[in-house]
Write a protein that holds these residues in place. Sequence first.
Motif, PDB file in Angstrom:
ATOM      1  N   VAL A   1       0.843  -1.198   0.000  1.00  0.00           N
ATOM      2  CA  VAL A   1       0.000   0.000   0.000  1.00  0.00           C
ATOM      3  C   VAL A   1       0.881   1.252   0.000  1.00  0.00           C
ATOM      4  CG1 VAL A   1      -1.712   1.332   1.309  1.00  0.00           C
ATOM      5  CG2 VAL A   1      -1.943  -1.156   1.107  1.00  0.00           C
ATOM      6  N   LEU A   2       1.897   1.259   0.843  1.00  0.00           N
ATOM      7  CA  LEU A   2       2.762   2.426   0.963  1.00  0.00           C
ATOM      8  C   LEU A   2       3.454   2.744  -0.351  1.00  0.00           C
ATOM      9  CD1 LEU A   2       4.015   4.655   2.686  1.00  0.00           C
ATOM     10  CD2 LEU A   2       5.705   2.970   3.496  1.00  0.00           C
ATOM     11  N   GLN A   3       3.865   1.755  -1.110  1.00  0.00           N
ATOM     12  CA  GLN A   3       4.544   2.053  -2.368  1.00  0.00           C
ATOM     13  C   GLN A   3       3.628   2.807  -3.322  1.00  0.00           C
ATOM     14  OE1 GLN A   3       5.039  -2.311  -3.403  1.00  0.00           O
ATOM     15  NE2 GLN A   3       5.218  -1.468  -5.440  1.00  0.00           N
ATOM     16  N   SER A   4       2.327   2.538  -3.282  1.00  0.00           N
ATOM     17  CA  SER A   4       1.415   3.297  -4.148  1.00  0.00           C
ATOM     18  C   SER A   4       1.281   4.741  -3.654  1.00  0.00           C
ATOM     19  CB  SER A   4       0.055   2.616  -4.245  1.00  0.00           C
ATOM     20  OG  SER A   4      -0.675   2.714  -3.047  1.00  0.00           O
ATOM     21  N   LEU A   5       1.286   4.935  -2.341  1.00  0.00           N
ATOM     22  CA  LEU A   5       1.233   6.294  -1.797  1.00  0.00           C
ATOM     23  C   LEU A   5       2.496   7.070  -2.147  1.00  0.00           C
ATOM     24  CD1 LEU A   5      -0.252   5.606   1.761  1.00  0.00           C
ATOM     25  CD2 LEU A   5      -1.442   6.431  -0.291  1.00  0.00           C
ATOM     26  N   LEU A   6       3.627   6.405  -2.111  1.00  0.00           N
ATOM     27  CA  LEU A   6       4.882   7.048  -2.504  1.00  0.00           C
ATOM     28  C   LEU A   6       4.841   7.419  -3.983  1.00  0.00           C
ATOM     29  CD1 LEU A   6       7.364   4.737  -0.572  1.00  0.00           C
ATOM     30  CD2 LEU A   6       6.820   7.126  -0.020  1.00  0.00           C
ATOM     31  N   GLY A   7       4.206   6.592  -4.796  1.00  0.00           N
ATOM     32  CA  GLY A   7       4.050   6.910  -6.216  1.00  0.00           C
ATOM     33  C   GLY A   7       3.289   8.202  -6.425  1.00  0.00           C
ATOM     34  N   ASP A   8       2.282   8.440  -5.585  1.00  0.00           N
ATOM     35  CA  ASP A   8       1.533   9.700  -5.677  1.00  0.00           C
ATOM     36  C   ASP A   8       2.412  10.903  -5.369  1.00  0.00           C
ATOM     37  OD1 ASP A   8      -0.974   8.794  -6.503  1.00  0.00           O
ATOM     38  OD2 ASP A   8      -1.646   8.426  -4.445  1.00  0.00           O
ATOM     39  N   ALA A   9       3.469  10.697  -4.599  1.00  0.00           N
ATOM     40  CA  ALA A   9       4.361  11.791  -4.215  1.00  0.00           C
ATOM     41  C   ALA A   9       5.471  12.042  -5.243  1.00  0.00           C
ATOM     42  CB  ALA A   9       4.978  11.499  -2.839  1.00  0.00           C
ATOM     43  N   LEU A  10       5.540  11.220  -6.277  1.00  0.00           N
ATOM     44  CA  LEU A  10       6.579  11.391  -7.300  1.00  0.00           C
ATOM     45  C   LEU A  10       5.989  12.031  -8.556  1.00  0.00           C
ATOM     46  CD1 LEU A  10       8.806   8.178  -7.398  1.00  0.00           C
ATOM     47  CD2 LEU A  10       9.538  10.546  -7.099  1.00  0.00           C
ATOM     48  N   PRO A  11       6.501  13.191  -8.949  1.00  0.00           N
ATOM     49  CA  PRO A  11       6.001  13.835 -10.170  1.00  0.00           C
ATOM     50  C   PRO A  11       6.095  12.898 -11.377  1.00  0.00           C
ATOM     51  CG  PRO A  11       7.442  15.332  -8.960  1.00  0.00           C
ATOM     52  CD  PRO A  11       7.548  13.981  -8.292  1.00  0.00           C
ATOM     53  N   GLY A  12       5.009  12.845 -12.140  1.00  0.00           N
ATOM     54  CA  GLY A  12       4.980  12.031 -13.344  1.00  0.00           C
ATOM     55  C   GLY A  12       4.756  10.556 -13.122  1.00  0.00           C
ATOM     56  N   VAL A  13       4.518  10.138 -11.877  1.00  0.00           N
ATOM     57  CA  VAL A  13       4.320   8.710 -11.609  1.00  0.00           C
ATOM     58  C   VAL A  13       2.865   8.476 -11.204  1.00  0.00           C
ATOM     59  CG1 VAL A  13       5.038   6.710 -10.236  1.00  0.00           C
ATOM     60  CG2 VAL A  13       6.750   8.387 -10.995  1.00  0.00           C
ATOM     61  N   GLY A  14       2.532   8.687  -9.950  1.00  0.00           N
ATOM     62  CA  GLY A  14       1.167   8.474  -9.462  1.00  0.00           C
ATOM     63  C   GLY A  14       0.953   7.074  -8.952  1.00  0.00           C
ATOM     64  N   GLY A  15       0.105   6.978  -7.947  1.00  0.00           N
ATOM     65  CA  GLY A  15      -0.196   5.694  -7.328  1.00  0.00           C
ATOM     66  C   GLY A  15      -0.839   4.702  -8.266  1.00  0.00           C
ATOM     67  N   GLU A  16      -1.715   5.169  -9.133  1.00  0.00           N
ATOM     68  CA  GLU A  16      -2.390   4.247 -10.053  1.00  0.00           C
ATOM     69  C   GLU A  16      -1.403   3.603 -11.013  1.00  0.00           C
ATOM     70  OE1 GLU A  16      -5.466   2.975  -9.963  1.00  0.00           O
ATOM     71  OE2 GLU A  16      -5.705   4.125  -8.114  1.00  0.00           O
ATOM     72  N   ARG A  17      -0.411   4.362 -11.450  1.00  0.00           N
ATOM     73  CA  ARG A  17       0.609   3.789 -12.340  1.00  0.00           C
ATOM     74  C   ARG A  17       1.420   2.732 -11.600  1.00  0.00           C
ATOM     75  NH1 ARG A  17       3.345   4.440 -17.349  1.00  0.00           N
ATOM     76  NH2 ARG A  17       4.647   2.589 -17.402  1.00  0.00           N
ATOM     77  N   VAL A  18       1.762   3.016 -10.351  1.00  0.00           N
ATOM     78  CA  VAL A  18       2.505   2.049  -9.543  1.00  0.00           C
ATOM     79  C   VAL A  18       1.700   0.763  -9.405  1.00  0.00           C
ATOM     80  CG1 VAL A  18       3.413   1.563  -7.231  1.00  0.00           C
ATOM     81  CG2 VAL A  18       3.876   3.774  -8.312  1.00  0.00           C
ATOM     82  N   LEU A  19       0.412   0.890  -9.104  1.00  0.00           N
ATOM     83  CA  LEU A  19      -0.437  -0.292  -8.938  1.00  0.00           C
ATOM     84  C   LEU A  19      -0.557  -1.078 -10.246  1.00  0.00           C
ATOM     85  CD1 LEU A  19      -3.179   1.347  -6.697  1.00  0.00           C
ATOM     86  CD2 LEU A  19      -1.436  -0.311  -5.961  1.00  0.00           C
ATOM     87  N   ALA A  20      -0.703  -0.377 -11.366  1.00  0.00           N
ATOM     88  CA  ALA A  20      -0.788  -1.054 -12.664  1.00  0.00           C
ATOM     89  C   ALA A  20       0.515  -1.794 -12.972  1.00  0.00           C
ATOM     90  CB  ALA A  20      -1.114  -0.049 -13.765  1.00  0.00           C
ATOM     91  N   ASP A  21       1.641  -1.159 -12.673  1.00  0.00           N
ATOM     92  CA  ASP A  21       2.927  -1.811 -12.919  1.00  0.00           C
ATOM     93  C   ASP A  21       3.141  -3.006 -11.999  1.00  0.00           C
ATOM     94  OD1 ASP A  21       3.433  -0.025 -14.952  1.00  0.00           O
ATOM     95  OD2 ASP A  21       4.957   1.125 -13.864  1.00  0.00           O
ATOM     96  N   MET A  22       2.593  -2.944 -10.798  1.00  0.00           N
ATOM     97  CA  MET A  22       2.660  -4.089  -9.893  1.00  0.00           C
ATOM     98  C   MET A  22       1.951  -5.286 -10.529  1.00  0.00           C
ATOM     99  SD  MET A  22       1.954  -2.158  -6.264  1.00  0.00           S
ATOM    100  CE  MET A  22       1.802  -3.638  -5.250  1.00  0.00           C
ATOM    101  N   ASP A  23       0.793  -5.033 -11.137  1.00  0.00           N
ATOM    102  CA  ASP A  23       0.050  -6.109 -11.799  1.00  0.00           C
ATOM    103  C   ASP A  23       0.845  -6.702 -12.956  1.00  0.00           C
ATOM    104  OD1 ASP A  23      -2.122  -5.775 -10.084  1.00  0.00           O
ATOM    105  OD2 ASP A  23      -3.203  -4.476 -11.476  1.00  0.00           O
ATOM    106  N   VAL A  24       1.439  -5.835 -13.769  1.00  0.00           N
ATOM    107  CA  VAL A  24       2.229  -6.301 -14.908  1.00  0.00           C
ATOM    108  C   VAL A  24       3.409  -7.139 -14.431  1.00  0.00           C
ATOM    109  CG1 VAL A  24       3.711  -5.545 -16.815  1.00  0.00           C
ATOM    110  CG2 VAL A  24       1.521  -4.413 -16.426  1.00  0.00           C
TER     111      VAL A  24
END
Length: 156
Positions: free
Chosen positions: A93-116
Amino acid sequence: MRLQDIAFADAAALLARYGLKLERVADGAPIPGSYWGEPEAGLIGATVYARGDTPVHSLLHEAAHLIVLPPERREQVHTDATDSIEEEDAVCVLQSLLGDALPGVGGERVLADMDVWGYTFRLGSASAYVRQDAETAWSWLIARGLATADRRLAPR
């Protein structure tokens, strides 16, 4: 999304907020402390190691493992930082929140990449897990001051 796709300085600054160092590894060089092998991120002590081809979700996952640990325990870490299933769930969960804090990334992208990458969850996706099945992980993060009650990254 790979480290080379974002500003290294942004990722390093995010980790520094938690007392961590991001060490860039030269392209083609071995990644120290990589649990899953290259190009996945590695960790030793309070340092996260990554190359340009390291997936951002991997960098954030390994950083999250260190973030959830008390600073005195970080120095003992080499390659594997997981203490428990509860901690592993909270790190996801925390890694997706950290993704939201990174410009150009976002939590949803992190979650999608986790699935891939191949993460598996009961509800079929990382996003469904975080949104519908991670109550214990959210409580774990909130109790440690890493997330807010409205499910955002706690300020540092």
